[in-house]
Design a protein around this motif. Structure first.
Motif, PDB file in Angstrom:
ATOM      1  N   TRP A  39       5.323   1.401 -19.266  1.00  0.00           N
ATOM      2  CA  TRP A  39       5.536   0.344 -20.274  1.00  0.00           C
ATOM      3  C   TRP A  39       4.273   0.071 -21.102  1.00  0.00           C
ATOM      4  CZ3 TRP A  39       2.426  -3.892 -20.379  1.00  0.00           C
ATOM      5  CH2 TRP A  39       1.725  -4.220 -19.205  1.00  0.00           C
ATOM      6  N   ARG A  93       5.120  -0.314 -29.043  1.00  0.00           N
ATOM      7  CA  ARG A  93       5.265  -1.701 -29.504  1.00  0.00           C
ATOM      8  C   ARG A  93       4.037  -2.551 -29.176  1.00  0.00           C
ATOM      9  NH1 ARG A  93       8.901  -4.726 -24.937  1.00  0.00           N
ATOM     10  NH2 ARG A  93       8.865  -6.353 -26.510  1.00  0.00           N
ATOM     11  N   TRP A  94       3.258  -2.113 -28.167  1.00  0.00           N
ATOM     12  CA  TRP A  94       2.102  -2.909 -27.770  1.00  0.00           C
ATOM     13  C   TRP A  94       0.804  -2.444 -28.440  1.00  0.00           C
ATOM     14  CZ3 TRP A  94       4.559  -6.697 -25.962  1.00  0.00           C
ATOM     15  CH2 TRP A  94       5.573  -6.578 -25.003  1.00  0.00           C
ATOM     16  N   GLY A 124       2.357  -6.537 -32.865  1.00  0.00           N
ATOM     17  CA  GLY A 124       3.404  -6.328 -31.864  1.00  0.00           C
ATOM     18  C   GLY A 124       3.131  -7.114 -30.590  1.00  0.00           C
ATOM     19  N   ARG A 125       1.882  -7.181 -30.215  1.00  0.00           N
ATOM     20  CA  ARG A 125       1.549  -7.910 -28.984  1.00  0.00           C
ATOM     21  C   ARG A 125       1.721  -9.422 -29.171  1.00  0.00           C
ATOM     22  NH1 ARG A 125      -2.712  -4.250 -29.237  1.00  0.00           N
ATOM     23  NH2 ARG A 125      -4.264  -5.871 -29.563  1.00  0.00           N
ATOM     24  N   THR A 157       3.882 -10.861 -31.255  1.00  0.00           N
ATOM     25  CA  THR A 157       5.313 -11.140 -31.398  1.00  0.00           C
ATOM     26  C   THR A 157       5.982 -11.333 -30.040  1.00  0.00           C
ATOM     27  OG1 THR A 157       5.313  -9.808 -33.388  1.00  0.00           O
ATOM     28  CG2 THR A 157       7.454 -10.279 -32.410  1.00  0.00           C
ATOM     29  N   ALA A 158       5.568 -10.549 -29.069  1.00  0.00           N
ATOM     30  CA  ALA A 158       6.197 -10.633 -27.738  1.00  0.00           C
ATOM     31  C   ALA A 158       5.151 -11.013 -26.690  1.00  0.00           C
ATOM     32  CB  ALA A 158       6.868  -9.310 -27.402  1.00  0.00           C
ATOM     33  N   GLU A 159       4.349 -12.002 -27.004  1.00  0.00           N
ATOM     34  CA  GLU A 159       3.225 -12.328 -26.122  1.00  0.00           C
ATOM     35  C   GLU A 159       3.687 -12.807 -24.742  1.00  0.00           C
ATOM     36  OE1 GLU A 159       0.347 -14.941 -27.885  1.00  0.00           O
ATOM     37  OE2 GLU A 159      -1.122 -14.595 -26.302  1.00  0.00           O
ATOM     38  N   ASP A 160       4.771 -13.592 -24.710  1.00  0.00           N
ATOM     39  CA  ASP A 160       5.269 -14.057 -23.406  1.00  0.00           C
ATOM     40  C   ASP A 160       5.676 -12.884 -22.532  1.00  0.00           C
ATOM     41  OD1 ASP A 160       4.833 -16.685 -24.033  1.00  0.00           O
ATOM     42  OD2 ASP A 160       6.918 -17.107 -24.588  1.00  0.00           O
ATOM     43  N   ALA A 161       6.407 -11.955 -23.136  1.00  0.00           N
ATOM     44  CA  ALA A 161       6.863 -10.792 -22.372  1.00  0.00           C
ATOM     45  C   ALA A 161       5.677  -9.960 -21.901  1.00  0.00           C
ATOM     46  CB  ALA A 161       7.802  -9.940 -23.240  1.00  0.00           C
ATOM     47  N   LEU A 162       4.725  -9.791 -22.773  1.00  0.00           N
ATOM     48  CA  LEU A 162       3.549  -8.995 -22.420  1.00  0.00           C
ATOM     49  C   LEU A 162       2.780  -9.664 -21.277  1.00  0.00           C
ATOM     50  CD1 LEU A 162       1.688  -6.602 -22.955  1.00  0.00           C
ATOM     51  CD2 LEU A 162       0.586  -7.934 -24.767  1.00  0.00           C
TER      52      LEU A 162
END
Lengths: 421, 398
Positions: free
Chosen positions: A291, A296-297, A302-303, A305-310
């Motif tokens: 992953w 996307r990271w 990109g990081r 945008t999805a900081e919680d998921a990361l």
């Protein structure tokens, strides 16, 4: 003004030409003159014999070394008053007030952090003392300063932090303010107060002119969140808004991922900060899971945008790992990382701390040998030195009243008998 | 003379706003911190960073390329005019370029040279990467801040305070060296360790351990402690948070709390009021009795519960003003920008408004950390544009 020999003889020479008549207490005040004493200034702490100096609530309070208690055994008091001299002087008496005026006449600086108005009521406002010593530097430090509607209000460190914005600015999203788990602004208040003393002395050196400095610790604290303030005053964006603060993250500058992640063990945590895409690439290599190499990271956008998921993915990776070993491995790859250090970790097991000599041992007349915070600066010619613990109550009466002010032993005994010293 | 950096910028601002003529040296194109958010209207640009605006007030700015021979010559000429050099470069960089303290102090033995680096110039750890977060984590503050619930991570306080701590020490040490120079006639090198600075800025976090070997544990909105203590931070009636203070144990304070409860009709609702009466009878409390004396501890507890109850019935501001007028030390938790709008700070002249040429209007900045009556703090000018003072500063030196 040269210091006189005796217990006042300093180890460090940088400020040995200065004498400070010191009324400060707790940390916000005492920390300022502590730093000046470490550089050799002769700091004479004036305490009230009637109340045994307990205006300073740390006198005689915990922590206690070897569990020994009493007015001379306060661990925090020792900590904040190393290298100072201590005298007792009853300012309720006319003779006591006269002796104080004698002391001020031979002092360069007066420092105090009583509530606003206390010194004036004693007859020792700046105007009173400047008549005795026209080039006097006089620095007052209290929570709200000496003017304005809140000036009569008393404060402590946590109240100052609440009122200046620092408490608000510390916390996780959707949680109450975390604030500071210690009196951060007492430390910084002390540092600002020392700056005020030093800047006023530089001014005196250039012009011969003394002055009064009115420091409000809340104002000093309110200078410590500047970009957030300008975001409000320039962009009209108040800091009190949903999702803010979230202070383990970083938006000024932007860094993602950036947080405090769980590690193996009981309440162990690991801080990681990726300053840019290069740092992220290095972290992704260290993680070495599929992953982490997803496109996307790769870029900062990109990081974000999805900081919680990361953060969730990074947490899953860190959770089983040793905080110290992982931090070190990441730093070797150039990624800023640190285990969240406990006192033992950073005081006794950090090579940088040991090399610096950061926690010297002082000798206190009653408590014996105690380790204390050192100073985080080293001067190449005239460095600081901490060897003597805080004064016991009235420990230096003989030196200050006798050697410095020329009061003979018989009179000192009479003054003591009369409750003046 | 200041070489632009993130972590020593505040030290330069402190000295500049106090009246020092600070020349800020940037690399070509400007220093990287010009790219730090927030930006004017959220549009990035080297002259639009509010981070830059805040930290570079009262400084003049020049561009010097230390990687070029001409740039290093200009740098040497600038240093020759300076009382203090303030820099936060990686420990080996300036030496590698032949323009470090050792190279230049011979030209001017009175030079005070301040280096602000993560671990100090000579540490084994000197080349390790560091940010404000990893600094505060590795040096202690983070471990002390957070929540009662230890499933939540410990918290870094906001505002890049690690940089501020180091900067205060840098400014103070610089002035110690300047004052010593007035007597000794010589300058010297000042080595500032950011890690050490944060490591000695933890109050109870260090001295409890140093004195009695105790580790303290983080708690929500109050001091870390070895044993859990009661909450200090509560929601007021308007949803905002208040801090009920620390010790309110003098007879006058106990009397004030009892009277306030009665005034609000809460005396009977507060089950522990008799402890307040008892505290009054025994002549008040001293902080040193907390946790040591059972009765005193019970009185302290009753004080806290009374203030929590009152706080829950009043809006935060009303609670703060009401308590303060009664001689009780409490706080309301305000946002940094709200401080500048508060009547007290306005009355004291803390918010400072200066003309911002980029906007064609005035902007309000945080003001003086302390009021000096003979040599006033002031913002002498807004942050410099890239190379704004090249001609006026560098020109005369050529």
């Amino acid at each position: 003004m040269a210091t006189t020999e005796g217990p006042g003889t300093p180890h460090s020479g940088a400020l040995a030409h200065l004498r400070i008549c010191d009324f400060t207490g707790v940390l916000a005040g005492a920390g300022a003159t502590r730093m000046l004493a470490a550089f050799g200034a002769q700091v004479i702490r004036v305490e009230d014999p009637v109340r045994e100096g307990r205006w300073d609530i740390l006198r005689g309070s915990r922590p206690f070394k070897d569990d020994r208690r009493g007015v001379n055994f306060g661990g925090a008091f020792n900590h904040h008053n190393v290298e100072k001299l201590g005298i007792t002087l009853n300012l309720r008496t006319e003779r006591g007030r006269g002796i104080l005026r004698e002391l001020v006449a031979v002092s360069d600086v007066v420092t105090e952090n009583f509530a606003a108005g206390v010194m004036a009521r004693l007859g020792f406002a700046y105007e009173d003392l400047a008549r005795i010593r026209p080039d006097l530097v006089y620095v007052s430090n209290c929570g709200f300063g000496h003017s304005g509607p809140y000036s009569p209000y008393k404060t402590w460190g946590p109240v100052v932090q609440a009122m200046c914005g620092l408490t608000f600015a510390s916390g996780l999203r959707d949680q109450p303010p975390a604030g500071w788990g210690y009196a951060y602004m007492d430390h910084q208040g002390a540092n600002f107060m020392a700056l005020a003393v030093l800047a006023a002395l530089v001014h005196r050196g250039r012009t011969g002119e003394g002055q009064w400095v009115d420091m409000a610790c809340t104002e000093a604290g309110a200078t410590l969140c500047g970009p957030e303030v300008l975001d409000a005053t320039v962009n009209g964006r108040p800091m009190r808004r949903p999702g803010v603060p979230d202070s383990n993250r970083s938006r000024s500058p932007v860094m993602v991922p950036h947080g405090v992640y769980p590690a193996a063990g009981d309440d162990r945590w690991l801080a990681i900060a990726c300053r840019d895409d290069r740092d992220w690439a290095a972290l992704a290599r260290a993680i070495a899971e599929p992953w982490a190499h997803e496109a996307r990271w790769a870029g900062c956008d990109g990081r974000i945008t999805a900081e919680d998921a990361l953060d969730g993915l990074v947490s899953a990776w860190t959770r089983t790992r040793d905080a110290f070993a992982t931090a070190e491995a990441l730093r070797v790859e150039g990624v800023p990382a640190a285990a969240v250090a406990r006192a033992e970790d950073r005081i006794d097991h950090d090579v940088a701390t040991r090399e610096w000599g950061l926690f010297p041992t002082v000798t206190h007349a009653a408590m014996g040998r105690v380790r204390v915070d050192g100073l985080p600066v080293h001067l190449s010619r005239t460095d600081w030195s901490l060897e003597r613990g805080a004064p016991c109550l009235g420990e230096h009466n003989d030196f200050v009243y006798g050697t410095l002010l020329g009061i003979d032993a018989d009179e000192r005994a009479a003054l003591h008998e009369a409750g003046v010293i | 003379m200041e070489l632009a950096s993130e972590h020593a910028a505040f030290a330069g601002k402190l000295l500049a706003d106090l009246g020092a003529d600070v020349v800020l040296v940037e690399p070509p194109g400007g220093h990287r911190s010009r790219a730090y958010a927030p930006f004017v209207d959220d549009i990035a640009g080297p002259e639009r960073s509010l981070w830059w605006w805040h930290y570079q007030t009262s400084k003049r700015g020049v561009v010097v390329d230390l990687e070029q021979r001409d740039g290093r010559a200009a740098f040497r000429r600038l240093v020759a005019t300076a009382d203090i050099v303030l820099e936060g470069e990686p420990p080996a960089r300036l030496g590698g370029l032949g323009v470090d303290h050792d190279d230049l102090c011979a030209v001017d033995p009175r030079l005070v040279w301040v280096s602000v680096t993560p671990f100090g110039r000579t540490s084994t750890r000197r080349d390790e990467p560091m940010t404000d977060l990893t600094l505060l984590a590795g040096a202690g503050p983070v471990n002390l801040c957070g929540y009662d619930d230890h499933a939540l991570p410990p918290v870094r306080g906001g505002g890049n305070q690690g940089w501020h701590i180091a900067s205060l020490w840098a400014a103070n040490a610089a002035l110690v060296a300047v004052l010593e120079r007035e007597v000794g006639g010589q300058g010297q090198h000042v080595d500032v360790s950011m890690h050490a600075a944060a490591n000695v800025t933890t109050e109870v976090g260090s001295y409890e351990y140093l004195v009695s070997g105790v580790e303290v544990h983080r708690q929500t909105g109050r001091h870390a402690n070895d044993e859990p203590t009661t909450q200090s931070q509560h929601r007021a009636a308007d949803g905002r948070y208040v801090h009920i203070g620390f010790t309110q144990g003098t007879p006058a304070q106990l009397q004030a709390i009892i009277a306030w409860l009665e005034e609000l009709g809460l005396r009977d609702e507060h089950a522990e009021t008799f402890w307040l009466d008892f505290g009054l009878e025994r002549g008040g409390l001293h902080f040193s009795e907390l946790g040591q004396d059972v009765e005193a501890t019970a009185v302290f507890g009753a004080v806290r519960e009374a203030l929590e109850l009152i706080g829950s019935r009043l809006p935060a501001r009303e609670f703060f003003l009401g308590a303060s007028e009664r001689g009780l030390s409490v706080g309301m938790i305000v946002a940094p920008d709200e401080v500048l709008a508060d009547e007290h700070f306005v009355a004291r002249g803390f918010p400072v408004t200066i003309h911002q040429p980029e906007l064609g209007r005035a902007v309000t900045y945080p003001g003086a950390p302390f009021t000096m009556h003979a040599s006033p703090w002031r913002i002498a000018g807004v942050a410099p544009h890239v190379g704004e003072h090249d001609t006026s500063v560098l020109g005369p030196l050529e």
